[in-house]
Scaffold this active site. Sequence first.
Site, mmCIF file in Angstrom:
data_model
loop_
_atom_site.group_PDB
_atom_site.id
_atom_site.type_symbol
_atom_site.label_atom_id
_atom_site.label_comp_id
_atom_site.label_asym_id
_atom_site.label_seq_id
_atom_site.Cartn_x
_atom_site.Cartn_y
_atom_site.Cartn_z
ATOM 1 N N HIS A 146 21.414 6.910 -92.481
ATOM 2 C CA HIS A 146 20.190 7.024 -93.272
ATOM 3 C C HIS A 146 19.801 5.648 -93.792
ATOM 4 C CE1 HIS A 146 23.245 7.260 -96.394
ATOM 5 N NE2 HIS A 146 22.372 7.421 -97.379
ATOM 6 N N HIS B 189 23.883 10.826 -108.888
ATOM 7 C CA HIS B 189 23.878 12.048 -108.090
ATOM 8 C C HIS B 189 24.890 12.024 -106.950
ATOM 9 C CE1 HIS B 189 21.148 9.424 -105.742
ATOM 10 N NE2 HIS B 189 21.551 10.132 -104.703
#
Length: 315
Positions: free
Chosen positions: A179, A115
Amino acid sequence: MSAAAVGLSHSPLIGKNDPTPDVLTRVDEAIAGARQFVHDFDPELVVLYAPDHYNGFFYKEMPPFCLATEAHAVGDFGSQAGALSVDSVSAKALIRGVLDRNVDLTTSARMIVDHGFVQPLEVLFGGIDQVPVVPVFINGVATPLGPVSRIRALGTAIGEAAAELDKRVLFLGSGGLSHDPPVPVLDGAPPRVADALIEGHPPTPEQRLRGEERVVQAGRDYAAGSTSMIPINPTWDNQLLDILESGSLAEFDSWTVDWMGAQGGGSAHEVRTWIAAFASLAASGPYQMRSRFYEAIPEWIAGFAVATASSTPST
């Protein structure tokens, strides 16, 4: 050649664990602006820098970066599966150009991508087969990681080589900013997990589904505050964007691997894709950032950003 760059965050949690409607509206507006920017630029070639999440690259052979002459997407987290429209002629020309500029480069004649590569192609172009692309994997997860200066050197070499193609080239960096998602780590991993990280055994559909469900639940836990993951760091994220906007990319050479992880979390090294893309653009001369958007989105476990830039016309 004319050149432009886009930096775009990705997240497997988009559409699965979304923030409030007002946040989604701001994100959608920023992405729409980037999509219009790309449409107006009308690239003849996209050089796509993206990471992998142990779907295509494993510890059996883990290069710091790799350029593909063919690529296929696995379709994780509901992303599109199948062949990317790789411009193999341009890819081979870039490989020769990079090697001629004394940057060691791993190549792949059949890269497997996930992705991280697919989302920006879906978002900006409507699919993985809509634009000629040269995929470039940038390792941002698997330790040990090399110095950021080598990523900048790679981006510069690809940018210089791309200038010789005489095309409109868009350099696209795909990655979250700060993140710290639940990514497996080889050191200390139990034997079954370690073997999967090394050998890269394809998961069964059931195993993939369970793994994706764990990531979705981690996003929910993170947004609720019940997690040990490193918090999103807007200060660090905007420091990165400030440097990209200024064009003073050599400042990244002082960023150490450990410091980046401490500031932005275990997957903060995905920003290497942004650095490579903007270094490629800078290889053509001064540039100007045309748009800049940032939002900390716990539901996506990401400091989420969108930025566009293009070369400054000579006077």
